[in-house]
Each structure stands twice: as C-alpha cells, then as structure tokens.
Write a protein that holds these residues in place. Structure first.
Motif, short mmCIF file in Angstrom:
data_model
loop_
_atom_site.label_atom_id
_atom_site.label_comp_id
_atom_site.label_asym_id
_atom_site.label_seq_id
_atom_site.Cartn_x
_atom_site.Cartn_y
_atom_site.Cartn_z
N PRO A 40 -4.49 -12.47 -6.30
CA PRO A 40 -3.35 -12.04 -7.14
C PRO A 40 -3.56 -10.62 -7.66
N ILE A 41 -2.51 -9.82 -7.55
CA ILE A 41 -2.50 -8.47 -8.11
C ILE A 41 -1.15 -8.26 -8.78
N GLU A 42 -0.98 -7.13 -9.41
CA GLU A 42 0.30 -6.85 -10.05
C GLU A 42 1.41 -6.80 -9.01
N GLY A 43 2.44 -7.61 -9.22
CA GLY A 43 3.58 -7.64 -8.32
C GLY A 43 3.51 -8.66 -7.21
N GLY A 44 2.40 -9.40 -7.10
CA GLY A 44 2.32 -10.41 -6.05
C GLY A 44 0.89 -10.72 -5.66
N PHE A 45 0.63 -10.74 -4.35
CA PHE A 45 -0.70 -11.07 -3.84
C PHE A 45 -1.10 -10.08 -2.76
N ALA A 46 -2.39 -9.73 -2.76
CA ALA A 46 -2.96 -8.91 -1.70
C ALA A 46 -3.86 -9.79 -0.84
N ILE A 47 -4.27 -9.26 0.31
CA ILE A 47 -5.25 -9.92 1.16
C ILE A 47 -6.54 -9.12 1.04
N HIS A 48 -7.59 -9.76 0.56
CA HIS A 48 -8.87 -9.10 0.39
C HIS A 48 -9.84 -9.51 1.48
N LEU A 49 -10.41 -8.52 2.12
CA LEU A 49 -11.46 -8.72 3.12
C LEU A 49 -12.77 -8.31 2.47
N ASP A 50 -13.55 -9.30 2.06
CA ASP A 50 -14.79 -9.03 1.31
C ASP A 50 -14.51 -8.13 0.10
N GLY A 51 -13.36 -8.41 -0.55
CA GLY A 51 -13.03 -7.69 -1.77
C GLY A 51 -12.20 -6.44 -1.57
N ARG A 52 -12.00 -6.00 -0.33
CA ARG A 52 -11.21 -4.79 -0.07
C ARG A 52 -9.82 -5.18 0.42
N ALA A 53 -8.81 -4.55 -0.16
CA ALA A 53 -7.43 -4.92 0.15
C ALA A 53 -7.02 -4.44 1.54
N VAL A 54 -6.31 -5.30 2.26
CA VAL A 54 -5.73 -4.93 3.55
C VAL A 54 -4.63 -3.91 3.33
N LYS A 55 -4.59 -2.89 4.18
CA LYS A 55 -3.55 -1.87 4.13
C LYS A 55 -2.57 -2.07 5.28
N THR A 56 -1.33 -1.67 5.07
CA THR A 56 -0.35 -1.65 6.16
C THR A 56 -0.63 -0.44 7.05
N PRO A 57 -0.02 -0.37 8.25
CA PRO A 57 -0.16 0.85 9.06
C PRO A 57 0.29 2.10 8.33
N GLY A 58 1.20 1.95 7.36
CA GLY A 58 1.64 3.08 6.55
C GLY A 58 0.71 3.43 5.41
N LYS A 59 -0.43 2.72 5.34
CA LYS A 59 -1.52 3.02 4.40
C LYS A 59 -1.27 2.56 2.97
N SER A 60 -0.31 1.67 2.76
CA SER A 60 -0.13 1.09 1.43
C SER A 60 -0.76 -0.30 1.40
#
Length: 256
Positions: A40-60
């Motif tokens: 859970p993060i502000e605004g919804g949910f992120a995907i964490h890979l060993d604690g690091r958030a997955v980025k889209t191809p657009g780098k967000s």
C-alpha cells in the motif's frame, strides 16, 4: 512512444502466438529479485520487488487502484522464474498501458472502442446452417436486448458480412457510458473488446451482466461450432488458451 491507437490496432491484428514469438526473440531480463509483493502507498498499491517499486516503461511507479488487482499483478511477477517474460504478464501490460498512455489519451481510446461497437460481431449473423443461426440467436439476442435497454436504442442486425454502421444515437450512448471508466478499466475494456470481437460483450462483462465464462463462450459460438464439426488442431488450441489468459486478465480488472 509509438502512437497508442496505432499500437493497439497492430497488436490486435497479431495472434497471441505471433506476439509470443516476438517476445521470445528479445533478450529477456533475468529475474533479479527474491520476492514480489503488493504494497500500500498513497493513492493505491505498488508492486515491490525486494522493497523496490516496479516502474512503468514511462518510468513512473506502477500504481494499482485496489488490493485485489495489486495482488494479482504481484503474483505475475512472483511467477517469473529465470527471466521476466512480459508475454506471460497480461495484467502488468494492461496496467502499464493504462498508466503511460490511456490516462493521457482517454477520449481517443474510448472513441476507438465505440467504433468497435459500430461494427459489433453480435450484429453480424450467419444465414446457415440452421444450428449455428439458432445458437447465435439464443445467446446473442438476450445480450443485445440488455444493451439496448441500457443504451435506449436499437441495434441493426446484418445477415452476412456486408458492413452497415449502427445508429448514431446508439453509438453516442455507448460512448457516454465509457466516461465512467477509469483509465485502467478502459484499457482492460479495449483488451476484452479486441479478444471478443465485440464491444457489447465487453460492456456486458464490465457491468456484471455476463460472467467471464459466459462472455468468452458467447464470443466463440462460431469457432466452437466449427470445432464440433471439424475438430481442433493443437496450434489453434494453444492460441485460444493464450487468448483466454489475456481475456481473464482484462476481466479481473473490470470486475475487481
């Protein structure tokens, strides 16, 4: 980034096996993480890979709207073994597309889906054999009646393959309903529409009128009829299974 609508049309024209071959020719990145989780993060949910958030191809940072979808996306990342294969991650691809492209070009994508409705597969009917005609009538007519009630307009049925545009009032009403969708839902609706060949079936799925299984079955009446008569080869079966995986991903987003 290529023009998004052009990309959608090109991808829809490819069969899943072709897409899989293209992906297999690329050098896929190796899995570099031990665990993928929804966080859970502000605004919804992120995907964490060993604690690091997955980025889209657009780098967000990839942001999912609810825990159900986020956990399903995390499961895709967790299922990757030695390499990360985007061809086996339909939820992630839809979410990336929604965030990087559909958010900025919502109206264009909604208009594209509405054009599908203008030549919807449910309106083009076989004139023989009688068994196929009866199946299309039995399954498709109730869905069209449901849609007509929602859109307050009537579809025109066409025998054969000669194109005939649906009434402008109907298409305007269909387009208006899409404004209530989020960019993620709209991206999923486009995927479901492309795979089903029907914007009506996709809308019925999104609005809970049809289950995922019923929408899939309705989209494949003619194909199933031909399988009954002539059988199904292994390659066609593999392609259909791949398409079903993609369709299920879109349905999960639409129904979550």
């Amino acid at each position: 980034m290529r023009d998004y609508l052009e990309s959608l049309e090109q991808d829809a024209a490819k069969d899943p096996e072709q897409r899989a071959r293209e992906l297999s020719r690329r050098e896929l990145p190796k899995r570099f993480y031990k665990q993928a989780v929804a966080a859970p993060i502000e605004g919804g949910f992120a995907i964490h890979l060993d604690g690091r958030a997955v980025k889209t191809p657009g780098k967000s940072t990839l942001l999912l709207p609810n825990e159900t979808i986020a956990k399903a996306v995390a499961a895709e990342w967790e299922a990757q073994e030695k390499v990360i294969n985007p061809g086996a991650m339909p939820l992630t691809r839809i979410a990336n597309t929604a965030q990087d492209a559909v958010t900025a070009r919502f109206a264009e994508v909604a208009d594209e889906i509405t054009r599908f409705c203008g030549s919807d597969a449910l309106c083009y009917r076989a004139d023989d054999p009688a068994v196929l005609v009866a199946r299309q009538t039995e399954v498709w007519d109730p869905v069209l009646r449901w849609a007509e009630d929602k859109l307050e307009s009537r579809f025109e049925l066409i025998a054969g393959l000669i194109h005939r545009e649906q009434p402008a009032t109907l298409l305007k009403a269909y387009r208006a309903r899409l404004d209530a969708f989020s960019p993620l839902q709209l991206a999923a609706l486009h995927t479901a529409t492309s795979l089903a060949g029907s914007a009506v079936l996709a809308l019925a799925l999104a609005e809970g009128h049809l289950s995922t299984d019923d929408a899939w079955t309705a989209a494949h009446i003619e194909e199933d009829f031909n399988i009954e008569r002539w059988g199904e080869d292994a390659e066609a079966s593999m392609i259909r299974a791949y398409k079903r995986t993609e369709f299920d991903a879109a349905a999960l987003i639409l129904r979550a």
